[in-house]
Scaffold this active site. Structure first.
Site, PDB file in Angstrom:
ATOM      1  N   HIS A  58       0.833  -1.208   0.000  1.00 39.17           N
ATOM      2  CA  HIS A  58       0.000   0.000   0.000  1.00 39.17           C
ATOM      3  C   HIS A  58       0.865   1.255   0.000  1.00 39.17           C
ATOM      4  CE1 HIS A  58      -2.085   3.158   2.452  1.00 39.17           C
ATOM      5  NE2 HIS A  58      -3.031   2.932   1.570  1.00 39.17           N
ATOM      6  N   GLU A  61       2.303   1.841  -3.452  1.00 36.64           N
ATOM      7  CA  GLU A  61       1.283   2.386  -4.357  1.00 36.64           C
ATOM      8  C   GLU A  61       1.194   3.907  -4.223  1.00 36.64           C
ATOM      9  OE1 GLU A  61      -2.852   3.764  -3.717  1.00 36.64           O
ATOM     10  OE2 GLU A  61      -2.905   1.634  -3.216  1.00 36.64           O
ATOM     11  N   HIS A  62       1.214   4.407  -2.995  1.00 34.18           N
ATOM     12  CA  HIS A  62       1.189   5.862  -2.779  1.00 34.18           C
ATOM     13  C   HIS A  62       2.396   6.532  -3.426  1.00 34.18           C
ATOM     14  CE1 HIS A  62      -1.863   6.918   0.525  1.00 34.18           C
ATOM     15  NE2 HIS A  62      -2.153   5.673   0.172  1.00 34.18           N
ATOM     16  N   GLU A 138      -4.222   8.100   7.386  1.00 37.65           N
ATOM     17  CA  GLU A 138      -5.176   7.178   6.768  1.00 37.65           C
ATOM     18  C   GLU A 138      -5.428   5.984   7.683  1.00 37.65           C
ATOM     19  OE1 GLU A 138      -5.587   4.349   2.747  1.00 37.65           O
ATOM     20  OE2 GLU A 138      -3.849   5.668   3.006  1.00 37.65           O
TER      21      GLU A 138
END
Length: 426
Positions: A58, A61-62, A138
């Site tokens: 994750h 991906e950012h 997040e």
């Protein structure tokens, strides 16, 4: 034991090609569409993370949106917005997808932008530290939201220490410790052409699309150097987080069939019949008859070789035990009692409608092709999906209910003003 489906005869469908570097390309032309969705699917989800890497897929991906060797993150954002389209990415258990949805005449620019993200990302140290702060916020937001917290606890209780059992974004602790070197190593070992699919759907000429992908991604090299670890072994149990809230958030879960199995379609019909719409059993019983909840639904997550079935309900605190009892009773009724033909047909119709409605969206078409080609090695024709849904009988649904909710292990997770003895004792 789950029975793997044999591939039926292939029908005419999207064009699929494999480039010399191993990259698969799938193109579906929709003549009436005025847009094109372009996606790059990778077998690079949280399932592939090693110990000490929780949340790395994750995080990576950012980072791909934070700048390339040619452009800063701001310049990338300007370039994407200049197409008038939407660009984003999503990381799951088994996959990561980068995609763009643009007007039909902008699809070559979308292919070029995605190639730059994937092949020319910079991932500099300062950007890693800056984005870490965003990711931590997040994660905190997900952990503080009662519904997502309960669903995360379901995964943890059901799958234990397996990667399926931890949040895809990781935890505050794990995300705080990830290093740039770990992200680069993950990218090198999983972001390879033989582990990827480029999928296009919309008003696009297949020949032109394949050539554009060949030009943009043909120089991509490398071979996947990382495989998922051991298969998951379900655990089970009860978990309660006491919080001062206006509602009690309840989740029930159990192992279920995975992708590519014959048992999946009865399980999907079962989930729909149980809590998939306003006429579903739980909606009528929990909300309409008892007025215990505003939100109650069922779900089924299917992965390669495994899956999870679940039910979520947000109920008033004084009705938590009653709601839990009614939900468990419905599991037993489905496994043992008769299923009305009209009820079965409504559930099948809902599932078939979701297949057909997905054809109206170019993004959904792109997702279907990319994910299926990546995970199953083939693209399933929508008519085949509809036929398999139609073939599900009442006996199939009851067998699925017995296998899922009657075999075990069952998980119960709760967040809110409830006690473990009350929930565990239901």
């Amino acid at each position: 034991m789950q029975e793997t489906l044999r591939d039926p005869p292939r029908a005419a469908g999207p064009r699929v090609e494999v480039l010399p570097n191993g990259l698969r390309v799938a193109v579906e032309r929709v003549h009436h569409a005025r847009s094109v969705a372009v996606g790059v699917w990778l077998g690079a989800g949280s399932l592939y993370e090693r110990p000490g890497e929780a949340g790395a897929a994750h995080f990576l991906e950012h980072m791909l949106f934070k700048g390339t060797i040619r452009r800063s993150g701001r310049a990338l954002a300007d370039l994407m917005d200049a197409t008038g389209g939407e660009f984003n990415a999503v990381t799951g258990r088994e996959t990561t997808c980068y995609y763009g949805w643009v007007l039909a005449d902008q699809w070559p620019r979308a292919v070029s932008i995605l190639a730059e993200l994937l092949l020319e990302s910079r991932i500099d140290a300062a950007a890693v530290e800056q984005e870490r702060l965003v990711i931590l916020e997040e994660i905190r937001g997900e952990e503080e939201a009662p519904e997502s917290r309960a669903l995360m606890d379901l995964d943890r209780l059901l799958w234990g220490r397996h990667p399926y059992g931890r949040p895809i974004a990781g935890t505050v602790r794990s995300a705080s410790r990830l290093t740039r070197e770990q992200l680069l190593r993950l990218k090198e070992e999983l972001y390879t052409p033989d582990n990827a699919v480029v999928s296009l759907a919309g008003n696009v000429d297949p020949d032109a699309a394949v050539e554009a992908v060949r030009a943009a991604f043909g120089g991509w090299t490398g071979r996947r150097a990382r495989r998922p670890g051991r298969p998951p072994r379900p655990v089970g149990g009860v978990g309660v987080r006491r919080r001062r809230l206006d509602q009690a958030h309840l989740v029930f879960g159990s192992p279920g069939p995975g992708l590519g199995t014959r048992e999946l379609y009865p399980a999907l019909v079962l989930s729909t019949l149980l809590g998939g719409g306003q006429s579903s059993r739980l909606f009528q019983r929990i909300r309409e008859d008892e007025a215990l909840a505003y939100t109650v639904y069922s779900f089924h997550e299917a992965y390669r070789g495994s899956g999870a079935a679940g039910v979520y309900a947000a109920v008033r605190p004084d009705g938590a035990v009653r709601a839990a009892s009614l939900i468990r009773a419905e599991f037993e009724r489905l496994a043992q009692g008769p299923i009305d033909p009209g009820e079965l047909e409504r559930a099948r119709m809902q599932l078939k409608s979701s297949v057909v409605f997905g054809l109206e969206s170019m993004v959904e078409r792109m997702n279907r092709m990319g994910e299926q080609l990546l995970l199953l090695g083939r693209v399933t024709d929508p008519e085949e999906l509809i036929a398999r849904i139609d073939a599900v009988t009442a006996e199939d649904v009851q067998a699925a209910a017995r296998a899922i909710w009657g075999a075990g292990p069952l998980v119960t997770a709760a967040v809110g003003p409830v006690s473990r003895p009350d929930i565990a004792g239901v």
